[in-house]
Write a protein that holds these residues in place. Structure first.
Motif, mmCIF file in Angstrom:
data_model
loop_
_atom_site.group_PDB
_atom_site.id
_atom_site.type_symbol
_atom_site.label_atom_id
_atom_site.label_comp_id
_atom_site.label_asym_id
_atom_site.label_seq_id
_atom_site.Cartn_x
_atom_site.Cartn_y
_atom_site.Cartn_z
ATOM 1 N N SER B 52 0.833 -1.200 0.000
ATOM 2 C CA SER B 52 0.000 0.000 0.000
ATOM 3 C C SER B 52 0.865 1.245 0.000
ATOM 4 O O SER B 52 1.788 1.380 0.815
ATOM 5 C CB SER B 52 -0.895 -0.023 1.242
ATOM 6 O OG SER B 52 -1.555 1.210 1.381
ATOM 7 N N ASN B 55 0.104 3.189 3.164
ATOM 8 C CA ASN B 55 0.400 2.474 4.412
ATOM 9 C C ASN B 55 1.697 1.696 4.238
ATOM 10 O O ASN B 55 1.720 0.461 4.278
ATOM 11 C CB ASN B 55 -0.757 1.542 4.781
ATOM 12 C CG ASN B 55 -0.555 0.900 6.145
ATOM 13 O OD1 ASN B 55 0.153 1.439 7.000
ATOM 14 N ND2 ASN B 55 -1.163 -0.266 6.352
ATOM 15 N N GLU B 135 -6.494 -3.660 4.900
ATOM 16 C CA GLU B 135 -6.892 -2.722 5.948
ATOM 17 C C GLU B 135 -8.402 -2.814 6.180
ATOM 18 O O GLU B 135 -8.875 -2.850 7.320
ATOM 19 C CB GLU B 135 -6.504 -1.281 5.568
ATOM 20 C CG GLU B 135 -5.019 -0.970 5.698
ATOM 21 C CD GLU B 135 -4.198 -1.467 4.515
ATOM 22 O OE1 GLU B 135 -4.795 -2.075 3.594
ATOM 23 O OE2 GLU B 135 -2.976 -1.268 4.507
ATOM 24 N N SER B 181 -8.682 3.359 11.868
ATOM 25 C CA SER B 181 -7.833 3.498 10.688
ATOM 26 C C SER B 181 -6.396 3.072 10.989
ATOM 27 O O SER B 181 -5.798 2.274 10.238
ATOM 28 C CB SER B 181 -7.872 4.950 10.206
ATOM 29 O OG SER B 181 -6.899 5.156 9.210
ATOM 30 N N THR B 184 -6.086 -0.787 12.005
ATOM 31 C CA THR B 184 -6.137 -1.713 10.867
ATOM 32 C C THR B 184 -4.920 -1.539 9.956
ATOM 33 O O THR B 184 -4.456 -2.506 9.348
ATOM 34 C CB THR B 184 -7.432 -1.523 10.058
ATOM 35 O OG1 THR B 184 -7.556 -0.142 9.689
ATOM 36 C CG2 THR B 184 -8.643 -1.949 10.870
ATOM 37 N N LYS B 185 -4.408 -0.323 9.884
ATOM 38 C CA LYS B 185 -3.183 -0.127 9.096
ATOM 39 C C LYS B 185 -2.040 -0.953 9.692
ATOM 40 O O LYS B 185 -1.276 -1.608 8.974
ATOM 41 C CB LYS B 185 -2.785 1.352 9.075
ATOM 42 C CG LYS B 185 -3.486 2.174 8.002
ATOM 43 C CD LYS B 185 -2.912 3.578 7.947
ATOM 44 C CE LYS B 185 -3.465 4.319 6.742
ATOM 45 N NZ LYS B 185 -2.897 5.664 6.592
ATOM 46 N N ALA B 188 -2.601 -4.674 9.129
ATOM 47 C CA ALA B 188 -2.349 -5.008 7.718
ATOM 48 C C ALA B 188 -0.852 -5.059 7.434
ATOM 49 O O ALA B 188 -0.376 -5.914 6.678
ATOM 50 C CB ALA B 188 -3.038 -3.992 6.820
#
Lengths: 255, 356
Positions: B52, B55, B135, B181, B184-185, B188
């Motif tokens: 990402s 990310n 994410e 946010s 989950t970042k 991930a």
């Protein structure tokens, strides 16, 4: 006097700079190939997939589940006689609507070309087992047992067989392997001759695959006899190669 | 007077500047880029993993993600973590047919193993592809009432009150904000580091191991168009993911109780389709299939050999459905299983970087 000299130098530099810009843009053109699909002249997209709506030359009703194929080796013959071979290749994935439009990455000098050809599949020289990471990732390989390298086309679907039942077909085109001579594959890739092309700054060539031709010309395909396990069927691969000759056609060239 | 006013202004700016500077120092910590260890075969055979851009992997982000992955604070009653159903020793799945959430309620899908996720280029996750992006996927189990059954406000509060997390978030993301946010970042990021690429078969391909005759014969069956024909969906010696990451109806049922991809797309032609799982680490990932219906590899092989069920969306690659399957002999089944077990990656299972 000094000011005048400086002005001349600046002017020369500016003009020289302009000239170089033009040269760069002329040397950097690509050709865009657009791939369209039809069934006997009626447009086909992935929206038409999975429905028993096509009838082949033999009269079998069929559906399409998967259609993806490989295009490679664009060869341009300039009017001066100079031949340019582009090593670009592209996986046309009709099922996922990907790769339907493809712009060459290698530079082509604009001008008049008397002949342009595009290859369906890989030539033997380029059909190198495992050599293309994007095609490996796309799971487009051919097992080593069948000569290795890559599929040229995966065309899967279902048809109504002679017992009026739905049956699968896997019309997969690969380099043909003669079971009596497994070390010498027969190159079943072929070239599509686009003819003369004027290559400018934004040349686009529209090509159409008439899918029905894979079942039609010159060999009327009988799915009841040849539906699955065709990769290792040497004779079937040769028949597919013959039918492929009439599958592609040039629709348009735009600038 | 003017000079005094000027002096006051300059002094004020000076202190203001110092104040900003302190804050900047705290927030301007630059995380260390994480160097993903990509197996040699993956480097040679596959395109670069999908990472990402908003990310990027960092040492701090991955470490935070790992801590969160194993932390029961992410559940409503502090009893379960992501790792409760995605256990490292089970290749990040569990050995239950259906995992139980914190309230003892079971779902209807088998927990998916987690590895090589950065090579899923469609970026669609879960058995039915309903989650777009890792994410986004990590958002769902937190609030699912039959899984971790929590809510993001509670989780954020718990993490903010923790003595360690605020600093870890600050170092990973340069912010004191803790919310869904950033959680989950981080998760991930950790999940993208879960790479499995060192099995006996990988070593065989690298010339460092030999296979038994049975294992070699099993590989031949796997790659044979007229025998197993497994390679069209499950990779090959040239695709070490051992999955196409695509969705297929592999002939499990004549009628569907779970529509799979069809539920997500709304297209009846997708009914009964589920993701092809990777065949790595099968030793640890039983039971098998999206609903964990098969408890052993023998049952899985028997399904493809003589248990196929016809339905309108069955994949054309299930070409022997008319005969019930590919009709392997007992020996061929044994050999195929032997080959599949060569895809076991003990280094991955025992990697301390992936353990709590």
């Amino acid at each position: 006097m000094k000011k005048c000299f400086l002005a001349v130098i600046c002017l020369v530099l500016i003009l020289n700079s302009c000239s170089k810009d033009n040269d760069i843009s002329q040397e950097s053109v690509g050709i865009t190939l657009n791939f369209n699909h039809s069934w006997e002249g009626t447009e086909v997209t992935n929206v038409d997939f999975d429905d028993l709506k096509f009838t082949n030359e033999k009269g079998d009703l069929l559906s399409i589940k998967l259609l993806r194929y490989l295009i490679s080796e664009i060869i341009l013959t300039h009017e001066s006689g100079v031949i340019t071979v582009l090593e670009d290749y592209n996986l046309v994935d009709v099922t996922n609507n990907e790769g339907l439009s493809f712009t060459t990455t290698e530079a082509i000098i604009p001008g008049e070309y008397t002949r342009v050809t595009v290859r369906f599949g890989f030539s033997d020289a380029n059909n190198i087992d495992g050599a293309y990471p994007d095609l490996n990732t796309a799971n487009f390989n051919v097992p080593g047992l069948l000569g290795g390298g890559y599929h040229f086309m995966q065309f899967d679907g279902k048809y109504i067989n002679s017992n009026t039942l739905e049956a699968p077909f896997n019309y997969h085109v690969i380099s043909a392997i003669d079971p009596t001579n497994v070390n010498d594959p027969v190159d079943t890739s072929f070239t599509l001759n686009i003819g003369p092309v004027t290559v400018g700054g934004s040349t686009a060539i529209d090509i159409e695959m008439d899918i029905s031709e894979w079942f039609k010309n010159p060999n009327t395909w009988n799915l009841n006899e040849k539906d699955v396990n065709l990769m290792g069927d040497f004779d079937s691969q040769l028949l597919m190669n013959q039918n492929g000759a009439s599958v592609f056609s040039l629709v348009d060239i735009t600038q | 007077m003017n000079a005094k006013f000027l002096l006051v202004c300059i002094t004020g700016f000076f202190f203001l500047s110092c104040s900003n500077s302190d804050s900047d120092t705290e927030e301007a910590y630059t995380p260390v880029p994480y160097s993903l260890q990509i197996p040699l075969l993956f480097q040679d055979k596959l395109i670069a993993p999908l990472l990402s851009t908003n990310n990027p992997l960092t040492e701090e982000g991955v470490a935070l993600g790992k801590k969160l992955f194993f932390d029961t604070k992410l559940s409503g009653n502090n009893t379960q973590a992501c790792a409760s159903c995605h256990k490292p020793q089970n290749s990040f799945t569990d050995n239950r047919r259906f995992s139980e959430g914190i309230d003892g309620v079971s779902g209807s899908r088998n927990s998916m193993p987690l590895f090589n996720l950065a090579w899923n280029f469609s970026d669609r996750f879960a058995w039915d592809g309903k989650e777009l992006g890792l994410e986004k996927q990590a958002l769902e189990p937190i609030k699912n009432p039959i899984e971790l059954h929590s809510n993001w406000a509670d989780i954020a509060n718990k993490l903010k009150q923790d003595p360690e997390y605020p600093t870890l978030f600050l170092r990973a993301f340069g912010t004191s904000i803790i919310d869904s946010s950033y959680v989950t970042k981080a998760i991930a990021q950790f999940e993208r580091t879960l790479i499995s690429g060192n099995s006996k078969f990988d070593q065989y391909l690298l010339g460092n191991a030999t296979l038994s005759l049975g294992e070699l014969n099993g590989f031949t069956i796997f790659m044979s168009e007229t025998k197993g024909d497994c390679f069209h969906c499950h990779g090959s010696d040239n695709n070490p993911l051992w999955t196409d990451n695509d969705f297929h109806n592999n002939g499990l049922d004549a009628t569907f109780t779970d529509l799979g991809l069809g539920t997500v797309t709304g297209d009846p032609n997708d009914n009964g389709k589920f993701r092809s799982p990777s065949l790595r680490n099968l030793t640890f990932t039983a039971p098998y299939m999206h609903d964990g219906r098969f408890t052993t590899l023998e049952e899985v092989i028997n399904h493809y050999s003589e248990g196929l069920q016809f339905s309108s969306t069955i994949d054309p690659l299930m070409k022997k459905v008319g005969q019930g399957g590919i009709q392997l002999t007992s020996q061929e089944k044994l050999d195929l299983k032997a080959f599949l077990l060569t895809l076991t990656d003990l280094e991955f299972i025992n990697n301390p970087d992936f353990r709590n």
